[in-house]
Design a protein around this motif. Structure first.
Motif, PDB file in Angstrom:
ATOM      1  N   HIS A  56      14.798  56.299  86.947  1.00 57.75           N
ATOM      2  CA  HIS A  56      16.052  55.537  86.966  1.00 57.75           C
ATOM      3  C   HIS A  56      16.641  55.372  85.574  1.00 57.75           C
ATOM      4  O   HIS A  56      17.738  54.856  85.426  1.00 57.75           O
ATOM      5  CB  HIS A  56      15.814  54.135  87.545  1.00 57.75           C
ATOM      6  N   ASP A  57      15.889  55.766  84.539  1.00 51.95           N
ATOM      7  CA  ASP A  57      16.260  55.468  83.150  1.00 51.95           C
ATOM      8  C   ASP A  57      16.568  53.975  83.007  1.00 51.95           C
ATOM      9  O   ASP A  57      17.559  53.569  82.406  1.00 51.95           O
ATOM     10  CB  ASP A  57      17.464  56.319  82.699  1.00 51.95           C
ATOM     11  N   HIS A  58      15.678  53.183  83.599  1.00 45.10           N
ATOM     12  CA  HIS A  58      15.854  51.726  83.546  1.00 45.10           C
ATOM     13  C   HIS A  58      14.474  51.090  83.484  1.00 45.10           C
ATOM     14  O   HIS A  58      13.700  51.214  84.438  1.00 45.10           O
ATOM     15  CB  HIS A  58      16.629  51.237  84.776  1.00 45.10           C
ATOM     16  N   HIS A  59      14.188  50.413  82.395  1.00 47.85           N
ATOM     17  CA  HIS A  59      12.808  50.073  82.071  1.00 47.85           C
ATOM     18  C   HIS A  59      12.556  48.569  82.120  1.00 47.85           C
ATOM     19  O   HIS A  59      13.355  47.798  81.581  1.00 47.85           O
ATOM     20  CB  HIS A  59      12.464  50.670  80.706  1.00 47.85           C
ATOM     21  N   PRO A  60      11.449  48.192  82.737  1.00 48.55           N
ATOM     22  CA  PRO A  60      11.140  46.763  82.865  1.00 48.55           C
ATOM     23  C   PRO A  60      10.615  46.169  81.563  1.00 48.55           C
ATOM     24  O   PRO A  60      10.058  46.870  80.722  1.00 48.55           O
ATOM     25  CB  PRO A  60      10.039  46.752  83.931  1.00 48.55           C
ATOM     26  N   LEU A  73      13.493  41.985  84.908  1.00 49.58           N
ATOM     27  CA  LEU A  73      14.522  43.032  84.929  1.00 49.58           C
ATOM     28  C   LEU A  73      15.816  42.488  84.340  1.00 49.58           C
ATOM     29  O   LEU A  73      16.292  41.414  84.744  1.00 49.58           O
ATOM     30  CB  LEU A  73      14.775  43.503  86.370  1.00 49.58           C
ATOM     31  N   THR A  74      16.352  43.218  83.419  1.00 50.84           N
ATOM     32  CA  THR A  74      17.663  42.910  82.853  1.00 50.84           C
ATOM     33  C   THR A  74      18.209  44.215  82.301  1.00 50.84           C
ATOM     34  O   THR A  74      17.452  45.159  82.069  1.00 50.84           O
ATOM     35  CB  THR A  74      17.563  41.839  81.740  1.00 50.84           C
ATOM     36  N   THR A  75      19.507  44.285  82.135  1.00 46.84           N
ATOM     37  CA  THR A  75      20.115  45.520  81.635  1.00 46.84           C
ATOM     38  C   THR A  75      20.611  45.284  80.219  1.00 46.84           C
ATOM     39  O   THR A  75      21.578  44.547  80.007  1.00 46.84           O
ATOM     40  CB  THR A  75      21.279  45.960  82.556  1.00 46.84           C
ATOM     41  N   HIS A  76      19.930  45.868  79.273  1.00 43.25           N
ATOM     42  CA  HIS A  76      20.295  45.654  77.871  1.00 43.25           C
ATOM     43  C   HIS A  76      21.723  46.143  77.617  1.00 43.25           C
ATOM     44  O   HIS A  76      22.480  45.506  76.882  1.00 43.25           O
ATOM     45  CB  HIS A  76      19.292  46.358  76.955  1.00 43.25           C
ATOM     46  N   ASP A  77      22.068  47.254  78.270  1.00 43.23           N
ATOM     47  CA  ASP A  77      23.402  47.831  78.063  1.00 43.23           C
ATOM     48  C   ASP A  77      24.508  46.969  78.671  1.00 43.23           C
ATOM     49  O   ASP A  77      25.695  47.201  78.400  1.00 43.23           O
ATOM     50  CB  ASP A  77      23.478  49.239  78.678  1.00 43.23           C
ATOM     51  N   ALA A  78      24.134  45.993  79.527  1.00 39.68           N
ATOM     52  CA  ALA A  78      25.131  45.100  80.137  1.00 39.68           C
ATOM     53  C   ALA A  78      25.078  43.706  79.533  1.00 39.68           C
ATOM     54  O   ALA A  78      25.966  42.887  79.776  1.00 39.68           O
ATOM     55  CB  ALA A  78      24.895  45.006  81.654  1.00 39.68           C
ATOM     56  N   THR A  83      23.797  46.494  88.541  1.00 41.06           N
ATOM     57  CA  THR A  83      23.296  47.166  89.746  1.00 41.06           C
ATOM     58  C   THR A  83      21.993  47.906  89.457  1.00 41.06           C
ATOM     59  O   THR A  83      21.192  48.127  90.364  1.00 41.06           O
ATOM     60  CB  THR A  83      24.324  48.179  90.297  1.00 41.06           C
ATOM     61  N   ARG A  84      21.755  48.273  88.210  1.00 43.23           N
ATOM     62  CA  ARG A  84      20.490  48.948  87.872  1.00 43.23           C
ATOM     63  C   ARG A  84      19.295  48.050  88.172  1.00 43.23           C
ATOM     64  O   ARG A  84      18.242  48.527  88.585  1.00 43.23           O
ATOM     65  CB  ARG A  84      20.465  49.327  86.393  1.00 43.23           C
ATOM     66  N   ASP A  85      19.470  46.748  87.921  1.00 47.87           N
ATOM     67  CA  ASP A  85      18.379  45.810  88.197  1.00 47.87           C
ATOM     68  C   ASP A  85      18.176  45.651  89.700  1.00 47.87           C
ATOM     69  O   ASP A  85      17.042  45.557  90.163  1.00 47.87           O
ATOM     70  CB  ASP A  85      18.668  44.464  87.525  1.00 47.87           C
TER      71      ASP A  85
HETATM   72  N1  H2B Z   1      16.392  49.787  80.414  1.00 49.21           N
HETATM   73  C1  H2B Z   1      16.935  48.581  80.557  1.00 49.21           C
HETATM   74  N2  H2B Z   1      16.236  47.601  81.136  1.00 49.21           N
HETATM   75  N3  H2B Z   1      18.173  48.338  80.133  1.00 49.21           N
HETATM   76  C2  H2B Z   1      18.921  49.270  79.546  1.00 49.21           C
HETATM   77  O1  H2B Z   1      20.063  49.001  79.167  1.00 49.21           O
HETATM   78  C3  H2B Z   1      18.357  50.568  79.390  1.00 49.21           C
HETATM   79  C4  H2B Z   1      17.041  50.780  79.835  1.00 49.21           C
HETATM   80  N4  H2B Z   1      19.047  51.551  78.855  1.00 49.21           N
HETATM   81  N5  H2B Z   1      16.465  51.975  79.656  1.00 49.21           N
HETATM   82  C5  H2B Z   1      18.594  52.910  78.828  1.00 49.21           C
HETATM   83  C6  H2B Z   1      17.085  53.017  78.877  1.00 49.21           C
HETATM   84  C7  H2B Z   1      19.214  53.549  77.609  1.00 49.21           C
HETATM   85  O2  H2B Z   1      18.706  52.951  76.424  1.00 49.21           O
HETATM   86  C8  H2B Z   1      18.985  55.047  77.550  1.00 49.21           C
HETATM   87  C9  H2B Z   1      19.538  55.627  76.292  1.00 49.21           C
HETATM   88  O3  H2B Z   1      19.601  55.616  78.664  1.00 49.21           O
END
Ligand code: H2B
Length: 97
Positions: A56-60, A73-78, A83-85
């Protein structure tokens, strides 16, 4: 890359769909604690979550002590929940249901 944060309605739906998860960090994250019977089971679960997370390219953010695993779970980019969470919570819940 920037990702939109969930609306209040979407956040409420996320919690309703995933009652084992609770809001934390002033609504910017959700958290669930998993209790297994031993470390091997906990680590096996974490391995499966890790593979899903990478797909998912989304890391806990998580914490493990012996048979306990706490996942946040949280979205650093948000800067909060997205919705990724919701997608990750659904995939993680499916592992233990
Ligand atoms: N994981 C989480 N939890 N939040 C993110 O914003 C995120 C991530 N961004 N995994 C991804 C990776 C981003 O850094 C890469 C470059 O796609």
């Amino acid at each position: 890359m920037s990702v939109p944060e969930l609306s209040d309605d979407d956040r409420a739906r996320l919690l309703a769909d995933h009652p084992e998860w609770e809001l934390t960090r002033e609504g910017k994250a959700i958290q669930r604690t998993f209790q297994f019977s031993d470390f091997s089971e906990a680590w096996g679960f974490m391995s499966r979550v890790a593979l899903i997370a990478d797909r998912h390219d989304h890391h806990p953010e998580w914490f493990n002590v012996y048979a306990k695993v706490e996942i946040t779970l949280t979205t650093h980019d948000a800067g909060g929940l997205s919705t990724r969470d919701a997608n990750m919570a659904r995939a993680i819940d499916a592992l233990v249901s």
